[in-house]
Design a protein around this motif. Structure first.
Motif, PDB file in Angstrom:
ATOM      1  N   GLU A 151     166.384 -13.860  88.490  1.00  0.00           N
ATOM      2  CA  GLU A 151     165.625 -13.467  89.679  1.00  0.00           C
ATOM      3  C   GLU A 151     165.655 -14.570  90.733  1.00  0.00           C
ATOM      4  OE1 GLU A 151     163.551 -10.995  92.150  1.00  0.00           O
ATOM      5  OE2 GLU A 151     164.292 -10.452  90.178  1.00  0.00           O
ATOM      6  N   GLU A 152     165.464 -15.805  90.315  1.00  0.00           N
ATOM      7  CA  GLU A 152     165.491 -16.952  91.223  1.00  0.00           C
ATOM      8  C   GLU A 152     166.861 -17.065  91.902  1.00  0.00           C
ATOM      9  OE1 GLU A 152     163.748 -21.050  92.195  1.00  0.00           O
ATOM     10  OE2 GLU A 152     162.842 -19.192  91.515  1.00  0.00           O
ATOM     11  N   ALA A 153     167.931 -16.997  91.109  1.00  0.00           N
ATOM     12  CA  ALA A 153     169.289 -17.098  91.649  1.00  0.00           C
ATOM     13  C   ALA A 153     169.586 -15.931  92.588  1.00  0.00           C
ATOM     14  CB  ALA A 153     170.307 -17.134  90.508  1.00  0.00           C
ATOM     15  N   TYR A 154     169.158 -14.738  92.228  1.00  0.00           N
ATOM     16  CA  TYR A 154     169.385 -13.550  93.054  1.00  0.00           C
ATOM     17  C   TYR A 154     168.757 -13.716  94.429  1.00  0.00           C
ATOM     18  CZ  TYR A 154     169.037  -8.743  94.711  1.00  0.00           C
ATOM     19  OH  TYR A 154     169.112  -7.599  95.472  1.00  0.00           O
ATOM     20  N   ILE A 197     160.183 -24.306  99.885  1.00  0.00           N
ATOM     21  CA  ILE A 197     160.369 -22.987  99.284  1.00  0.00           C
ATOM     22  C   ILE A 197     158.991 -22.385  99.062  1.00  0.00           C
ATOM     23  CG2 ILE A 197     161.281 -21.710  97.312  1.00  0.00           C
ATOM     24  CD1 ILE A 197     163.271 -24.047  96.923  1.00  0.00           C
ATOM     25  N   ASP A 198     158.662 -21.345  99.836  1.00  0.00           N
ATOM     26  CA  ASP A 198     157.375 -20.665  99.671  1.00  0.00           C
ATOM     27  C   ASP A 198     157.454 -19.753  98.461  1.00  0.00           C
ATOM     28  OD1 ASP A 198     156.329 -21.856 101.925  1.00  0.00           O
ATOM     29  OD2 ASP A 198     156.884 -20.207 103.247  1.00  0.00           O
ATOM     30  N   ARG A 199     156.427 -19.823  97.607  1.00  0.00           N
ATOM     31  CA  ARG A 199     156.403 -19.032  96.376  1.00  0.00           C
ATOM     32  C   ARG A 199     155.117 -18.235  96.273  1.00  0.00           C
ATOM     33  NH1 ARG A 199     160.346 -20.314  92.796  1.00  0.00           N
ATOM     34  NH2 ARG A 199     161.556 -22.168  93.258  1.00  0.00           N
ATOM     35  N   TRP A 200     155.187 -17.113  95.573  1.00  0.00           N
ATOM     36  CA  TRP A 200     153.995 -16.323  95.281  1.00  0.00           C
ATOM     37  C   TRP A 200     153.172 -17.090  94.250  1.00  0.00           C
ATOM     38  CZ3 TRP A 200     152.740 -12.525  98.352  1.00  0.00           C
ATOM     39  CH2 TRP A 200     153.740 -11.843  99.050  1.00  0.00           C
ATOM     40  N   PRO A 201     151.873 -17.257  94.472  1.00  0.00           N
ATOM     41  CA  PRO A 201     151.063 -18.078  93.573  1.00  0.00           C
ATOM     42  C   PRO A 201     150.874 -17.500  92.169  1.00  0.00           C
ATOM     43  CG  PRO A 201     149.699 -17.139  95.306  1.00  0.00           C
ATOM     44  CD  PRO A 201     151.116 -16.782  95.627  1.00  0.00           C
ATOM     45  N   HIS A 202     150.880 -16.181  92.019  1.00  0.00           N
ATOM     46  CA  HIS A 202     150.575 -15.596  90.709  1.00  0.00           C
ATOM     47  C   HIS A 202     151.747 -15.608  89.730  1.00  0.00           C
ATOM     48  CE1 HIS A 202     152.417 -12.145  92.678  1.00  0.00           C
ATOM     49  NE2 HIS A 202     152.534 -11.585  91.496  1.00  0.00           N
ATOM     50  N   ASN A 203     152.995 -15.635  90.238  1.00  0.00           N
ATOM     51  CA  ASN A 203     154.123 -15.625  89.300  1.00  0.00           C
ATOM     52  C   ASN A 203     155.193 -16.670  89.622  1.00  0.00           C
ATOM     53  OD1 ASN A 203     155.380 -14.508  91.526  1.00  0.00           O
ATOM     54  ND2 ASN A 203     155.650 -12.485  90.629  1.00  0.00           N
ATOM     55  N   LYS A 240     156.397  -9.414  95.839  1.00  0.00           N
ATOM     56  CA  LYS A 240     155.744 -10.128  94.735  1.00  0.00           C
ATOM     57  C   LYS A 240     156.401  -9.837  93.395  1.00  0.00           C
ATOM     58  CE  LYS A 240     151.184  -9.964  96.815  1.00  0.00           C
ATOM     59  NZ  LYS A 240     149.807  -9.499  96.666  1.00  0.00           N
ATOM     60  N   GLU A 241     156.988  -8.680  93.277  1.00  0.00           N
ATOM     61  CA  GLU A 241     157.551  -8.238  92.004  1.00  0.00           C
ATOM     62  C   GLU A 241     159.064  -8.449  91.970  1.00  0.00           C
ATOM     63  OE1 GLU A 241     155.405  -7.468  89.695  1.00  0.00           O
ATOM     64  OE2 GLU A 241     153.817  -7.690  91.173  1.00  0.00           O
ATOM     65  N   ARG A 242     159.649  -8.092  90.869  1.00  0.00           N
ATOM     66  CA  ARG A 242     161.093  -8.225  90.669  1.00  0.00           C
ATOM     67  C   ARG A 242     161.863  -7.521  91.786  1.00  0.00           C
ATOM     68  NH1 ARG A 242     164.446  -5.804  85.474  1.00  0.00           N
ATOM     69  NH2 ARG A 242     166.457  -5.904  86.490  1.00  0.00           N
ATOM     70  N   GLU A 243     162.900  -8.190  92.286  1.00  0.00           N
ATOM     71  CA  GLU A 243     163.743  -7.619  93.343  1.00  0.00           C
ATOM     72  C   GLU A 243     165.168  -7.338  92.874  1.00  0.00           C
ATOM     73  OE1 GLU A 243     163.777  -8.456  97.277  1.00  0.00           O
ATOM     74  OE2 GLU A 243     161.614  -8.353  97.414  1.00  0.00           O
TER      75      GLU A 243
END
Length: 94
Positions: free
Chosen positions: A26-29, A52-58, A77-80
């Motif tokens: 997911e990160e690489a994608y 790098i802005d990240r979602w705090p919950h995951n 927020k979820e898987r892309e």
């Protein structure tokens, strides 16, 4: 090095394509969707926009500066990464 030249990102020694989804894929994608190879290239070549802005919950990436034009790419927020793009994603080793 002159001020007009950008620093070169470290070059990977190996690249593999994943078979199954996980958080690394997911990160690489997300990086590759914005035009970057990975976090190392992003932080080395994007200069002042390297945060790098990240979602705090995951911890998934929330926003990246797109390579080449400086606009931002926003993520949910979820898987892309869809299942049919897992094998197209590249995982690099240094």
């Amino acid at each position: 090095m002159s001020s007009g030249l950008k620093a070169m990102a470290a070059q990977p020694i190996k690249m593999v394509r994943p078979k199954h989804w996980d958080e690394t894929v997911e990160e690489a994608y997300r990086f590759q969707k914005a035009g970057w190879r990975d976090a190392i290239e992003y932080q080395t070549l994007s200069g002042n926009n390297a945060s790098i802005d990240r979602w705090p919950h995951n911890g998934y990436i929330k926003k990246l500066c797109r390579k080449g034009d400086g606009f931002f790419y926003y993520y949910n927020k979820e898987r892309e990464c869809p299942d049919n793009d897992i094998h197209r994603t590249k995982l690099y080793e240094y």
